[in-house]
Design a protein around this motif. Sequence first.
Motif, PDB file in Angstrom:
ATOM      1  N   ARG A  12       0.859  -1.184   0.000  1.00 56.34           N
ATOM      2  CA  ARG A  12       0.000   0.000   0.000  1.00 56.34           C
ATOM      3  C   ARG A  12       0.893   1.230   0.000  1.00 56.34           C
ATOM      4  O   ARG A  12       1.701   1.417   0.920  1.00 56.34           O
ATOM      5  N   HIS A  14       0.923   5.367  -0.175  1.00 58.93           N
ATOM      6  CA  HIS A  14       0.138   6.591  -0.062  1.00 58.93           C
ATOM      7  C   HIS A  14       0.865   7.695  -0.818  1.00 58.93           C
ATOM      8  O   HIS A  14       2.077   7.811  -0.709  1.00 58.93           O
ATOM      9  N   THR A  49      -2.728   0.496   8.816  1.00 60.20           N
ATOM     10  CA  THR A  49      -2.995   0.286   7.388  1.00 60.20           C
ATOM     11  C   THR A  49      -3.394  -1.162   7.142  1.00 60.20           C
ATOM     12  O   THR A  49      -4.352  -1.444   6.419  1.00 60.20           O
ATOM     13  N   THR A  52      -7.024  -1.592   8.233  1.00 60.01           N
ATOM     14  CA  THR A  52      -8.038  -0.974   7.378  1.00 60.01           C
ATOM     15  C   THR A  52      -8.146  -1.728   6.056  1.00 60.01           C
ATOM     16  O   THR A  52      -9.235  -1.846   5.497  1.00 60.01           O
ATOM     17  N   LEU A  53      -7.038  -2.279   5.565  1.00 61.72           N
ATOM     18  CA  LEU A  53      -7.096  -3.098   4.353  1.00 61.72           C
ATOM     19  C   LEU A  53      -7.878  -4.378   4.615  1.00 61.72           C
ATOM     20  O   LEU A  53      -8.722  -4.779   3.815  1.00 61.72           O
ATOM     21  N   ASP A  58     -10.044   0.286   2.932  1.00 65.37           N
ATOM     22  CA  ASP A  58      -9.023   0.857   2.066  1.00 65.37           C
ATOM     23  C   ASP A  58      -8.614  -0.268   1.111  1.00 65.37           C
ATOM     24  O   ASP A  58      -8.852  -1.442   1.411  1.00 65.37           O
ATOM     25  N   SER A  59      -8.051   0.077  -0.027  1.00 62.60           N
ATOM     26  CA  SER A  59      -7.666  -0.956  -1.003  1.00 62.60           C
ATOM     27  C   SER A  59      -6.159  -0.949  -1.208  1.00 62.60           C
ATOM     28  O   SER A  59      -5.534   0.116  -1.190  1.00 62.60           O
ATOM     29  N   THR A  61      -2.485  -1.112  -3.040  1.00 64.58           N
ATOM     30  CA  THR A  61      -1.924  -0.645  -4.310  1.00 64.58           C
ATOM     31  C   THR A  61      -1.632  -1.844  -5.206  1.00 64.58           C
ATOM     32  O   THR A  61      -1.859  -1.816  -6.394  1.00 64.58           O
ATOM     33  N   GLN A  77     -17.463  -1.467  -4.302  1.00 63.48           N
ATOM     34  CA  GLN A  77     -17.789  -0.653  -3.132  1.00 63.48           C
ATOM     35  C   GLN A  77     -18.978  -1.206  -2.344  1.00 63.48           C
ATOM     36  O   GLN A  77     -18.911  -1.390  -1.133  1.00 63.48           O
TER      37      GLN A  77
END
Lengths: 238, 215
Positions: A12, A14, A49, A52-53, A58-59, A61, A77
């Motif tokens: 991931r 940012h 992170t 949340t993934l 959150d998605s 990368t 979604q």
Amino acid sequence: MNAVLELDTVTRIHGSGATEVTALRAVSFTAYAGELVAVMGPSGSGKSTLLTLAGGLDSPTSGAVRVEGTDLAALGQKGRAAMRRTSIGYVFQDFNLIPALTAVENVALPRELDGAGARSARKVAQAALDEVGIGELARRFPDEMSGGQQQRVAIARAIVGERRLILADEPTGALDSETGEDILRLIRARCDAGAAGVLVTHEARHAAWADRVVFLRDGVIVDESGNDRPDALLESAR
Amino acid sequence: MSVRNALLALLEQGPRYGYQLRAEFEDRTGGTWPLNVGQVYTTLARLERDGFVEVRGEDGDGHVVYTVTSRGREEVAAWFSSPVARTQPPREELAIKLALAVSVPGVDVGTVIQQQRSATMAALQDYTRLKRRATGDDPHELAWGLVLDSLVFNAEAEIRWLDHCEARLRRVAQDRDDGGPSSVEPGSSVEPFETPRPSAPQEPLAETMNEGGAR
């Protein structure tokens, strides 16, 4: 033994360019049914992170996050939101209860949003409150309860309706040591009953309630302590 | 010292013989600090010599039975009413090891810290597993539960200290990076832990925490 949560080579990042920050770097991680895994690391190590993934908030990368075999990215979604209401329970440090709703209404909300009738949603919500030991406080509002009681409501909300994945982000952060321990006992009991749990914490004493402790540094898993589950060993040998 | 006082406190509850004392001590502390019976008898002999206990003959099975004296009772009361002394820090192998790891060239301090953290965490997990089982409210379970808590808090303190060491070492390494390897001549950067030892080999930490150092 089945994997409830799988992170498969998840990265991931940012931002981009000069301000690019890699929060997680090719992390692979599995939580099996009946297992509580703690993720420890200093702030900025990527542990929030990761959570949340795992919760579909959150998605990644790159790489894949699978909950009970379903790739969250493939759900879209709406599908992820439905997954969060039915399969994933989230417990936050600051409880995140809705102040205008009573305890039982807070716990029933995800079920109601999911289309369950109000009566049946209330019924399972009451059962969840009973399970965490505060059935008699069902009609209280959050500001009429202690911190420990509010966190119990939050846990009831996270486990209501047989959810199999419990994600907890510093769930004991705002509580004294004895009350915090009660909360860990509840999460532990739910995992012993078959759920998979992931507990993010920076407190070693709390991480010690887990079967496995994963150490995260700069977005990479550097070490793991605790007994490998025998069946996990079997699977990796296959 | 603690064993002597613990045995005296047990004797205050009634006459007992050596094996009984050992069993009760281990029961109340969950077998955390095993005693051998020889140790119990030498301790009893010393307590007798100092007038804190006396022998009141043998029981039916031939066990030598000890009884606390009034001086012994005073000693127990004094023990419970005074804090445990914190004089010399005990020789802490881990602190010594880390102190040497940061000052001996070629040691990967990060690995030393992580290895220890992992091992201490495994111990902490074991204590917590035992604690989950000891949930009863009777005095003996409670006694053992508190001993376990003491082990838990000690292990936690060790891990917190290791986290702290790691964070500090990282900051030192980072400050050095920010200063740039070529900004000043190596070894002349501000180095709080080196100042009291001006003759120490230069930048031992840089070698271990920070590849691309001065060499």
